[in-house]
Design an enzyme around this catalytic site. Structure first.
Site, short mmCIF file in Angstrom:
data_model
loop_
_atom_site.label_atom_id
_atom_site.label_comp_id
_atom_site.label_asym_id
_atom_site.label_seq_id
_atom_site.Cartn_x
_atom_site.Cartn_y
_atom_site.Cartn_z
N GLU A 67 44.13 40.97 32.49
CA GLU A 67 43.58 40.16 33.55
C GLU A 67 42.41 39.38 33.22
OE1 GLU A 67 43.37 42.81 37.25
OE2 GLU A 67 44.49 44.23 35.51
N GLU A 91 44.15 56.29 36.81
CA GLU A 91 43.83 55.45 35.82
C GLU A 91 43.74 55.96 34.43
OE1 GLU A 91 40.78 52.67 36.37
OE2 GLU A 91 41.22 52.06 38.23
N LYS A 133 38.43 39.33 34.65
CA LYS A 133 37.41 40.53 34.53
C LYS A 133 36.50 40.07 33.48
CE LYS A 133 39.95 44.14 36.27
NZ LYS A 133 40.62 45.75 36.00
N GLU A 187 37.63 44.82 29.13
CA GLU A 187 38.14 44.81 30.58
C GLU A 187 39.29 43.69 30.71
OE1 GLU A 187 37.29 46.69 32.84
OE2 GLU A 187 35.79 47.69 31.63
#
Length: 340
Positions: free
Chosen positions: A312, A264, A315, A320
């Site tokens: 997303e 990541e 999250k 985030e």
């Protein structure tokens, strides 16, 4: 990440034909770059659409955090290689017995013969209180894959950047005392099985933790010259320094041949200090252009995965939710060109 949208604005919305042109060069220019496909959103497109986006845009490898049946079903026969995770909550079960690992592999790996699995990642940033299960689980899964005739799938784990105690200079790189308590067992397993170590590495977080003491250009790959001189090696960016520090730490635990895969990395486009569309675009663009060069100590391609495919919304609010290359609408978050 440790803590794992609205429609695109007119400025950053592009049609699919342009997307294809933008991303298709990933094959030739940056074949080592993959993308992380997280699913912590209630507005994400169906897996079949996502896999179509990956294929149409030239991505040849993707990381999944769990063996999502819909995603694996769509990936079957696509030609896209898959890094799949055994989530943290199943690690104790996998460690409990060889038969438990055999059953897990049967249900989640053997059940998808059309999928080209690259790595099986046992745990993602496993909490320290559960790391005693990590290597036993890896051993059992490794044995289960071998028994199933799938020994070519390398078994590994993904660690957080927080396991590294010293980043600079890279020659002094070492794990924290807490991390050594389990990495001293993980590294020999990887050395013996010739599997890589996956690491989630974020120059963004190192920069924001050192606001005022680090020039952002060092984190964004935009420094004009050497920032850190470490013996004969000069470092112009924090990514290289972090990767080489991790190599040093792994070597100290008996893993001279263990390869580092950056499982990541990325930069948020909103939600926190230095998080902007321009900085996210700059980091990820420069990452893609840079990884083919390797690091000063390891001048060969770095296999890296951009985090993440989508913003997303389930999250934690803030950065985030803002790591995506795409909005759930499938529009791009910002312009970026993969490849040379």
């Amino acid at each position: 990440m440790a803590t794992q949208g609205a429609a695109a604005s007119p400025l950053f919305g592009f049609d699919m034909a342009l997307l294809l042109g933008v991303f298709v060069s990933i094959l030739g220019g940056a074949a080592s770059v993959g993308v992380c496909y997280g699913t912590s959103g209630d507005n994400l497109p169906p897996a079949s659409t996502v896999v179509g986006m990956l294929r149409d845009n030239g991505f040849t490898i993707v990381r999944l955090y769990w063996p999502d049946p819909a995603a694996l079903g769509a990936l079957g026969g696509s030609g896209i290689r898959v890094v799949v995770g055994a989530p943290n909550d199943v690690v104790p079960t996998l460690a409990s017995s060889e038969s438990a690992a055999v059953e897990w592999v049967r249900q989640n790996i053997e059940a998808h013969p059309g999928v080209s699995f690259r790595y099986l990642v046992v745990g993602n940033e496993v909490p320290i209180g559960e790391t005693q299960f990590l290597v036993p689980a890896m051993e059992n899964v490794h044995a289960a894959l071998a028994a199933a005739g799938l020994g070519h799938i390398k078994v590994t784990t993904a660690i957080s950047q927080g396991t590294i105690a010293v980043h600079i200079p890279p020659s002094a790189g070492e794990f924290t005392e807490e991390a050594r308590s389990f990495m001293s067992y993980v590294v020999p397993f990887l050395q013996r099985t010739r599997a890589p170590l996956l690491a989630n590495l974020y120059p963004y977080f190192l920069y924001t933790l050192n606001l005022g003491s680090m020039d952002m250009s060092f984190a964004l790959f935009t420094a004009q010259g050497t920032v850190v001189q470490d013996g004969e090696y000069g470092y112009q960016n924090l990514f290289d320094a972090t990767v080489d520090a991790l190599y040093t730490a792994v070597e100290k635990l008996g893993g001279p041949h263990v390869r580092i895969v950056v499982s990541e990395t990325g930069w948020p486009s909103a939600g926190g200090p230095a998080a902007s569309l321009e900085n996210a675009r700059t980091y990820n663009q420069n990452l893609v252009d840079h990884v083919c060069k390797g690091t000063p100590r390891r001048p060969r391609k770095v296999e890296a995965y951009v985090f993440a495919m989508f913003n997303e919304n389930l999250k934690e609010a803030g950065v985030e939710q803002n790591w995506g290359l795409f909005y759930p609408s499938t529009d791009r978050v910002y312009p970026i060109t993969f490849g040379a």
